[in-house]
Write an enzyme that holds these catalytic residues in place. Sequence first.
Site, short mmCIF file in Angstrom:
data_model
loop_
_atom_site.label_atom_id
_atom_site.label_comp_id
_atom_site.label_asym_id
_atom_site.label_seq_id
_atom_site.Cartn_x
_atom_site.Cartn_y
_atom_site.Cartn_z
N ASP A 56 0.84 -1.20 0.00
CA ASP A 56 0.00 0.00 0.00
C ASP A 56 0.88 1.25 0.00
O ASP A 56 0.39 2.38 -0.09
CB ASP A 56 -1.01 -0.02 1.16
CG ASP A 56 -0.37 -0.09 2.53
OD1 ASP A 56 0.88 -0.16 2.61
OD2 ASP A 56 -1.12 -0.08 3.53
N SER A 57 2.21 1.04 0.04
CA SER A 57 3.15 2.14 -0.19
C SER A 57 2.93 2.72 -1.58
O SER A 57 3.44 3.80 -1.89
CB SER A 57 4.60 1.65 -0.04
OG SER A 57 4.81 0.47 -0.78
N ASP A 95 -0.95 -6.11 -0.50
CA ASP A 95 -1.17 -5.49 0.81
C ASP A 95 -2.65 -5.18 1.00
O ASP A 95 -3.27 -4.56 0.12
CB ASP A 95 -0.39 -4.16 0.85
CG ASP A 95 0.50 -4.05 2.07
OD1 ASP A 95 0.39 -4.90 2.98
OD2 ASP A 95 1.31 -3.11 2.10
N LYS A 125 -1.10 -9.54 2.60
CA LYS A 125 -0.38 -9.11 3.80
C LYS A 125 -1.27 -8.14 4.57
O LYS A 125 -1.93 -7.31 3.96
CB LYS A 125 0.94 -8.43 3.42
CG LYS A 125 1.71 -7.86 4.63
CD LYS A 125 3.10 -7.41 4.27
CE LYS A 125 3.17 -6.00 3.75
NZ LYS A 125 2.64 -4.95 4.66
N GLU A 127 -1.45 -5.66 8.34
CA GLU A 127 -0.69 -5.10 9.46
C GLU A 127 -1.40 -5.40 10.78
O GLU A 127 -2.62 -5.31 10.86
CB GLU A 127 -0.58 -3.58 9.28
CG GLU A 127 0.20 -3.18 8.04
CD GLU A 127 0.32 -1.67 7.88
OE1 GLU A 127 -0.06 -0.91 8.81
OE2 GLU A 127 0.80 -1.23 6.82
N GLU A 194 8.97 -4.49 10.67
CA GLU A 194 9.36 -3.17 10.16
C GLU A 194 9.83 -2.26 11.28
O GLU A 194 9.16 -2.10 12.31
CB GLU A 194 8.18 -2.51 9.42
CG GLU A 194 8.56 -1.12 8.88
CD GLU A 194 7.60 -0.56 7.83
OE1 GLU A 194 6.67 -1.28 7.41
OE2 GLU A 194 7.82 0.60 7.43
O1 KIV Z 1 3.60 -1.17 1.71
C1 KIV Z 1 4.79 -1.56 1.75
O2 KIV Z 1 5.59 -1.28 0.86
C2 KIV Z 1 5.19 -2.38 2.87
C3 KIV Z 1 6.63 -2.72 2.99
C4 KIV Z 1 7.37 -1.55 3.47
C5 KIV Z 1 6.86 -3.90 3.86
O3 KIV Z 1 4.39 -2.75 3.66
#
Ligand code: KIV
Length: 304
Positions: A56-57, A95, A125, A127, A194
């Site tokens: 989600d970055s 994500d 993934k 969080e 992280e």
């Molecule tokens: O969204 C992302 O890029 C991440 C990584 C930094 C692990 O969660």
Amino acid sequence: MYTANTGARGSVRKVTVPEVRARKNSGPKIAMVTAYDYTMARLVDESGVDMILVGDSVGMVVQGLTNTIPVTLDEICYHGRAVCRGVARAHVVGDMPFMSYQTSPIQAVESAGKMLKEGQFESVKLEGGEAFAEHVHGIVRASIPVVGHVGLTPQSVHALGGFKVQGRGDEAAEQVIRDAKALEQAGAFCIVLEAIPPDVADQVTRAVNVPTIGIGAGAGCDGQVLVCTDLLGMSRGHSPKFAKQFAQLGDAAVSAFKQYVNEVRAGEFPGAEHSYKPNHGELVEAEEKMAASGEGGVVVPFMR
Ligand code: KIV
């Protein structure tokens, strides 16, 4: 016109979830990189990376947001489809965006299911630790592999008071370990750590039987992950301490764009080698004459 999409490399074998899991014991360490589009994914995959994360970055890297909170499930699925078209080997993780899973385990299963169906992801993934173990369990029960993520969880940026190192002090370190254990128990097949002190990451890595993948968590993890634009030196502005630049493609891109601007302004680009053959060029006229005289000359309708 764009360079054609010639598809992902045909006969390469995919990295699977059981293989990633087994790397905890057998090694080598797992290399994971983010990607958000077809072109980058294809290059990353060609490098032999094990896992590609559509993080989600994307909100910060591609959309220019200050945090990941506004990213939506539809956006992640859109980027997932683009990335998967460029990947032949790496395992592709998506994500789960903020508020696509937090409400309930049922919401989590539905969102994860949509990510596999519409984003073409092979795992998801999310969080959070203990508080989301039930959500992870639900998704895993639906046969969807889950990557956990503890320590600094960027979707909690406001609650945490900023993008800060987590797990400092014994109590906070214990919580990170409890979170990771809860995720393992719930069925996560690997866990991202992280921005935590390296000794805490080592403790977590020893405490769980699934691979840990660090970002700002030292060298003791079972693998590492970096954001592709950080790794390539394309990011401008503040860069986190852990973001090693393995190339300076940002500077290289700016200098290429500058050269292009100069050549356009000077009338040097495009030259003959980057132009089609003219309508009345010598070769074209010879071909046309041959065809007209019935000498067997074939005028192929290629682009000149
Ligand atoms: O969204 C992302 O890029 C991440 C990584 C930094 C692990 O969660």
